[in-house]
Design an enzyme around this catalytic site. Structure first.
Site, mmCIF file in Angstrom:
data_model
loop_
_atom_site.group_PDB
_atom_site.id
_atom_site.type_symbol
_atom_site.label_atom_id
_atom_site.label_comp_id
_atom_site.label_asym_id
_atom_site.label_seq_id
_atom_site.Cartn_x
_atom_site.Cartn_y
_atom_site.Cartn_z
ATOM 1 N N ASP A 1 8.318 -11.357 3.064
ATOM 2 C CA ASP A 1 7.439 -11.796 1.986
ATOM 3 C C ASP A 1 6.285 -10.789 1.910
ATOM 4 O O ASP A 1 5.414 -10.762 2.789
ATOM 5 C CB ASP A 1 6.913 -13.200 2.308
ATOM 6 C CG ASP A 1 6.114 -13.777 1.151
ATOM 7 O OD1 ASP A 1 5.631 -12.987 0.318
ATOM 8 O OD2 ASP A 1 5.972 -15.011 1.095
ATOM 9 N N GLU B 1 4.463 5.212 -3.334
ATOM 10 C CA GLU B 1 3.302 6.046 -2.993
ATOM 11 C C GLU B 1 3.787 7.342 -2.366
ATOM 12 O O GLU B 1 4.276 7.357 -1.218
ATOM 13 C CB GLU B 1 2.362 5.324 -2.023
ATOM 14 C CG GLU B 1 1.114 6.170 -1.782
ATOM 15 C CD GLU B 1 0.141 5.594 -0.776
ATOM 16 O OE1 GLU B 1 -0.820 6.298 -0.454
ATOM 17 O OE2 GLU B 1 0.353 4.471 -0.317
ATOM 18 N N LYS C 1 -1.364 -15.827 3.838
ATOM 19 C CA LYS C 1 -1.588 -14.884 2.732
ATOM 20 C C LYS C 1 -3.043 -14.757 2.301
ATOM 21 O O LYS C 1 -3.329 -14.497 1.137
ATOM 22 C CB LYS C 1 -0.695 -15.255 1.528
ATOM 23 C CG LYS C 1 0.778 -15.294 1.892
ATOM 24 C CD LYS C 1 1.655 -15.755 0.770
ATOM 25 C CE LYS C 1 3.097 -15.823 1.242
ATOM 26 N NZ LYS C 1 4.013 -16.400 0.290
ATOM 27 N N HIS D 1 -2.044 14.933 -0.830
ATOM 28 C CA HIS D 1 -1.877 13.940 -1.885
ATOM 29 C C HIS D 1 -1.765 14.603 -3.249
ATOM 30 O O HIS D 1 -1.006 14.164 -4.099
ATOM 31 C CB HIS D 1 -3.016 12.914 -1.877
ATOM 32 C CG HIS D 1 -2.631 11.689 -1.098
ATOM 33 N ND1 HIS D 1 -2.015 10.612 -1.690
ATOM 34 C CD2 HIS D 1 -2.751 11.397 0.204
ATOM 35 C CE1 HIS D 1 -1.765 9.702 -0.767
ATOM 36 N NE2 HIS D 1 -2.204 10.146 0.388
#
Ligand code: ADP
Length: 585
Positions: A472, A264, A396, A570
Site C-alpha cells: 500500500d 524519478e 498513513k 539530476h
C-alpha cells in the site's frame, strides 16, 4: 561491529568487456557465407557439391584406368577437394548440424578483464546506467560464481483475451444508458459478468460525459477480474510505471535484485551505486527487531472514571489470555501481542498489536479488534464504540506513536563501507559523509521539527519498492520513518552507516501483492506469497530488503550531496531534452 565479510573486497575495479560476448543471435550461420539470398546460396552450394563429387569420382576412375597413384593430385583436383569440403560443411549446416559454428563461436568464459581506473565524477552515473549487468557483478570479478541459471518459471498467467477491445452494438446501448444515468457505472461488472467489457463501457461513457480523451491510458493488457472486489473499483484502465532494477543488493549474505517502480530519473541509478558500494564492502546486515501490526479503536464512556476502568482491565496481565483467545479467533495468522491504552478524558484509545503472518495485516488486526470490542460490550455495556480506528494506530499519517513504538516491522540495517570504496565509488570521503549526516540528517531535521525524518530520502526507495511489489503506497508515510547514522570507524578509515526504521509495513499476501506484475516483482526477490515453512518469513525478509535498499539509497544520495554532484546528475537524468511544451497540448 563490522559487518560479516562474505566475499573478498579488493579495491574498486572497473571492468570492461575484453571482447564482445558472442550472443546466440550474433552467431554466423553457414547460410551467411555469401552475400546472396538464402535460396541462391543453397542452390550454389548444392550444385557445387554434386559437381565436385562427379568430377572427383571421374578423376578417380581415370586414375585407376591409367594406374596413376591416388596421392598424385593436380591443381584442379586440389581445388575440387577444397570445394567438396566447403560445400559438405555448408550442407551439414543446411541439415541442421551446426557443430562447426558451435566450435568456432563458443563464448570464452574470460569475457571481463579487471582494470583499475579512476573514474571521472561526471561519467560515474552515466556508466552505472549504461551497464549491461548489475553493478556488483560488473565491478568485482572476485565474487564467487553465481549459481547455475535457474529455469525461468512463469509466475502467473496474466490473462487470456483478445488484445484489442471492440465495442459491439449491444455495448453501445449500455454506454448510452450509463451516459443517461439509467445504468449506474458501478453496477457494470455485476450486470455484465465481464470485468474487461465493463471497464471498456465505463471508459467510453466517461469520455462522452467529460468530453475528454483517455487515449493515453491503456485499457487492454490488464486482467480486470484480478482486481474485482479487492484492489480497485470502477476501473477505466491502468497507469504504467516503469520498473527499474538496482542491485545486486547484498544483505545478510544473500543477493537481491531490487525492483523499483518510479518515474524519478536518477533514483534507480543512484540506489544501484549504493548497492555497489555495499557489495564491494562485504554486504549489509539487516535485523528485524519487532513484527506487529496495530489498530486502535476509540471508545467513549459517560465518565473518565469508566474509561479508566476499561484501561486498567485491558492492561492487566491477568486478562491478556482471555482477550487474546477472543482476538485470535479472527484468523489462523493474527496473534495478539499486546494492548496499550491512551486516555483523553472520557475517551479511550486502545492500541492492539498483533502478528499477521505474511500479510501486511490491516484487515486481520481489524477483525481481531472487532471480536474484542464485541466481547467487551458484555462487561462494559456503557461503552460507546466511536470508531474501529481512532488514529492512535496510526495508519498513513506521521505520528510519534509509530516512530517510538513501531508499527509493522521494525528493522535496523548496517554496513561498514571501506574507505577505498567511499573514495572510488562514492567519490567522496568518510569525513565529509559523517559531517554531512550530522548537519543534515540529524541537526537539520531537528531544526525542521522532523518526526521520523532523520534521513536523506528513505521514502524514495520505500515508495518505489512498495509500488513494484504491491504494497500500500500510502503507508510510505510511516514506513519511511528512518534515522540514518554515520560514523568513522577503523581509525577513521572506513564508514559505519546504519538505517533504523521502526515502521516498515509490508506483506507478501493479500492486497495488491497477488496481481500479476507485483507478484512477479515479489518472485524476483524470492518472497512471493505465503512462506510454506514459517508463516511470516517472506514478509519479514521483504522488510529487511527494504531497509537494505534504503541503506543503499542513503549512501548514494548523501555521497552525491557531499561531492556536490546532485544538481549535475539530476540535470542529466531528470531533465529530458524533449520539448515539454508539445506534450502539454
Ligand atoms: P491484510 O490483513 O494485509 O489486509 P488480507 O486479510 O487481505 O491482508 O490477507 C490475508 C489473507 O491471507 C487472510 O485471509 C489469511 O488467512 C491468508 N493467508 C494465507 N497464508 C497466509 C500467511 N502465511 N500469512 C498471512 N495470511 C495468510
Amino acid at each position: 561491529m563490522e559487518a560479516p565479510r562474505l566475499y573478498s573486497t579488493k579495491p574498486v575495479q572497473s571492468l570492461k568487456p575484453s571482447k564482445k560476448i558472442p550472443l546466440e543471435e550474433d552467431h554466423g550461420k553457414a547460410s551467411d557465407a555469401l552475400p546472396l539470398p538464402l535460396h541462391l546460396t543453397n542452390a550454389l552450394f548444392f550444385t557445387l557439391f554434386f559437381s565436385v563429387v562427379y568430377f572427383l569420382l571421374s578423376r578417380w576412375r581415370e586414375k585407376i584406368r591409367t594406374s596413376t597413384p591416388l596421392h598424385v593430385v593436380t591443381f584442379s583436383e586440389i581445388i575440387a577437394i577444397l570445394s567438396f569440403l566447403a560445400s559438405f560443411i555448408y550442407l551439414l549446416g543446411f541439415f541442421g548440424i551446426d557443430f562447426v559454428q558451435s566450435l568456432v563461436f563458443q563464448p570464452s568464459p574470460d569475457v571481463w578483464i579487471a582494470e583499475d581506473e579512476e573514474e571521472d565524477d561526471e561519467v560515474l552515473l552515466a556508466k552505472e546506467d549504461a551497464r549491461k549487468v548489475p553493478c556488483g557483478q560488473a565491478l568485482d570479478c572476485s565474487l564467487p560464481p553465481l549459481p547455475p541459471a535457474a529455469p525461468i518459471v512463469t509466475v502467473q498467467k496474466v490473462f487470456d483475451e483478445k488484445p484489442v477491445t471492440v465495442l459491439t452494438e449491444e455495448d453501445e446501448e449500455i454506454i448510452k444508458s450509463v451516459v443517461a444515468g439509467t445504468t449506474p457505472s458501478y453496477s457494470l461488472e455485476s450486470k455484465l459478468g465481464d470485468c474487461k467489457r465493463a471497464a471498456a463501457i465505463r471508459r467510453e461513457a466517461l469520455q462522452r460525459l467529460t468530453g475528454k480523451s483517455l487515449s493515453g491510458l491503456p485499457l487492454d493488457g490488464f486482467d480486470y477480474e484480478s482486481i474485482l472486489g479487492q484492489c480497485c473499483e470502477m476501473p477505466v484502465g491502468y497507469v504504467q510505471i516503469p520498473v527499474g532494477i538496482s542491485g545486486p543488493l547484498l544483505v545478510n549474505g544473500r543477493e537481491y535484485s531490487v525492483p523499483m517502480a518510479t518515474t524519478e530519473g536518477c533514483l534507480v541509478a543512484s540506489t544501484n551505486r549504493g548497492c555497489k558500494a555495499i557489495h564491494l564492502s562485504g554486504g549489509a546486515t539487516s535485523v528485524l527487531l519487532k513484527d506487529g501490526m496495530t489498530r486502535a479503536p476509540c471508545v467513549r464512556f459517560g465518565t473518565a472514571k469508566r474509561a479508566a476502568d476499561l484501561k486498567l482491565y485491558l492492561e492487566d496481565p491477568d486478562n491478556f489470555e482471555t482477550l487474546s483467545v477472543v482476538f485470535n479467533r479472527s484468523s489462523r495468522f493474527g496473534r495478539l501481542q499486546g494492548i496499550k491504552c491512551a486516555i483523553a478524558g472520557k475517551n479511550l484509545y486502545i492500541r492492539f498489536t498483533c502478528s499477521t503472518g505474511d500479510a501486511m495485516g490491516m484487515n486481520m488486526v481489524s477483525k481481531g479488534v472487532q471480536n474484542v470490542l464485541d466481547f467487551l460490550q458484555t462487561d462494559f455495556p456503557d461503552m460507546d464504540v466511536i470508531g474501529i480506528s481512532g488514529n492512535f494506530c496510526s495508519d498513513k499519517k506521521p505520528a510519534a506513536v509509530n516512530w517510538i513504538e513501531g508499527r509493522g516491522k521494525s528493522v535496523v540495517c548496517e554496513a561498514i563501507i571501506k574507505g577505498d570504496v567511499v573514495r572510488k565509488v562514492l567519490k567522496t570521503s568518510v569525513e565529509s559523509l559523517v559531517e554531512l549526516n550530522m548537519l543534515k540528517n540529524l541537526t537539520g531535521s531537528a531544526m525542521a521539527g522532523a518526526l521520523g525524518g532523520f534521513n536523506a530520502h528513505a521514502s524514495n526507495i520505500v515508495t518505489a519498492i512498495y509500488i513494484a511489489t504491491g504494497q500500500d503506497p500510502a503507508q510510505n508515510v510511516e514506513s519511511s520513518h528512518c534515522i540514518t547514522m554515520m560514523e568513522a570507524v577503523n581509525e577513521g578509515k572506513d564508514l559505519h552507516i546504519s538505517v533504523t526504521m521502526p515502521s516498515i509495513e509490508v506483506g507478501t499476501v493479500g492486497g495488491g501483492t497477488q496481481l500479476a506484475s507485483q507478484s512477479a516483482c515479489l518472485n524476483l526477490l524470492g518472497v512471493k506469497g505465503a512462506s510454506k515453512e514459517t508463516p511470516g518469513a517472506n514478509s519479514r525478509m521483504l522488510a529487511t530488503i527494504v531497509a537494505g535498499a534504503v541503506l543503499a539509497g542513503e549512501l548514494s544520495l548523501m555521497s552525491a550531496l557531499a561531492a556536490g554532484q546532485l544538481v549535475k546528475s539530476h540535470m542529466k537524468y531528470n531533465r529530458s531534452s524533449k520539448d515539454v511544451s508539445k506534450a502539454s497540448s
